[in-house]
Design an enzyme around this catalytic site. Structure first.
Site, PDB file in Angstrom:
ATOM      1  N   ARG A   1      58.060  54.502  54.955  1.00  0.00           N
ATOM      2  CA  ARG A   1      57.721  54.363  53.526  1.00  0.00           C
ATOM      3  C   ARG A   1      57.045  55.617  52.976  1.00  0.00           C
ATOM      4  NH1 ARG A   1      60.785  50.963  51.814  1.00  0.00           N
ATOM      5  NH2 ARG A   1      59.573  50.642  49.967  1.00  0.00           N
TER       6      ARG A   1
ATOM      7  N   ASN B   1      69.767  44.849  57.387  1.00  0.00           N
ATOM      8  CA  ASN B   1      68.779  45.909  57.147  1.00  0.00           C
ATOM      9  C   ASN B   1      68.866  46.365  55.688  1.00  0.00           C
ATOM     10  OD1 ASN B   1      67.091  48.130  57.125  1.00  0.00           O
ATOM     11  ND2 ASN B   1      67.856  48.970  59.051  1.00  0.00           N
TER      12      ASN B   1
ATOM     13  N   TYR C   1      70.521  54.334  51.520  1.00  0.00           N
ATOM     14  CA  TYR C   1      71.851  54.957  51.464  1.00  0.00           C
ATOM     15  C   TYR C   1      72.484  54.786  50.085  1.00  0.00           C
ATOM     16  CZ  TYR C   1      71.143  55.044  56.516  1.00  0.00           C
ATOM     17  OH  TYR C   1      70.633  55.252  57.773  1.00  0.00           O
TER      18      TYR C   1
ATOM     19  N   GLU D   1      77.389  53.596  59.664  1.00  0.00           N
ATOM     20  CA  GLU D   1      77.321  52.142  59.762  1.00  0.00           C
ATOM     21  C   GLU D   1      75.859  51.759  59.698  1.00  0.00           C
ATOM     22  OE1 GLU D   1      81.070  53.396  61.467  1.00  0.00           O
ATOM     23  OE2 GLU D   1      79.083  53.822  62.256  1.00  0.00           O
TER      24      GLU D   1
END
Length: 163
Positions: free
Chosen positions: A85, A116, A123, A111
């Protein structure tokens, strides 16, 4: 914290494997596989550490991108819990995107576990798009893997100031 990145070497294998087992306890890579990745000329792995403690690696990320190939794959991104974070994973992925571009890649794939959402959000924010699902990709947990793709953006440049 001031984070610093450098290219990983086989000398970092023990530190990387400690992170690998802490972050991915059920589906960690083998020492042999990771050692092979670190030795390969077809990719690059980066490690991150706090500027004042270069011996204490807190994250790593790897890219498979043979020079001249149009496609690259982000192999792994892992950050120890105490360093999360703080933008470190983003910095690592952006560095891998730059490396892929430098090696000639026009697309990057990865992948990510479907369970998650934090990684998926990272991403997504970097422009990756989900394109497929690999059923049961992550073993032994039998968790699906979301395949994501990024068209490698052109490098951002700006004019020199004060010239």
């Amino acid at each position: 914290m001031v984070w610093q990145l450098r290219r990983a070497t086989v000398d970092d294998l023990d530190a990387i494997m400690a992170i690998e087992h802490a972050v991915f306890p059920t589906d960690a890579w083998s020492v042999e596989s990771m050692g092979s990745e670190l030795s390969s000329t077809h990719g690059v792995y980066l490690v991150a550490f706090e500027h004042s403690e270069p011996q204490d690696i807190v994250a790593y990320a790897g890219l498979l991108a043979p020079r001249g190939a149009s496609q690259a794959d982000i192999q792994s991104v892992a950050v120890v819990e105490s360093a999360r974070r703080q933008g470190l994973a983003r910095t690592l992925v952006l560095s891998l995107i730059d490396e892929a571009r430098d090696r000639g890649a026009r697309e990057i794939f990865l992948e990510v576990r479907v369970d998650n959402p934090g990684a998926q959000a990272l991403y997504d924010s970097l422009g990756f798009e989900g394109i497929a699902v690999r059923k049961g990709y992550y073993q032994p947990d039998n968790v699906d893997g979301l395949v994501m793709r990024l068209e490698v953006p052109a490098p951002k440049t700006s004019p020199a100031v004060g010239a």
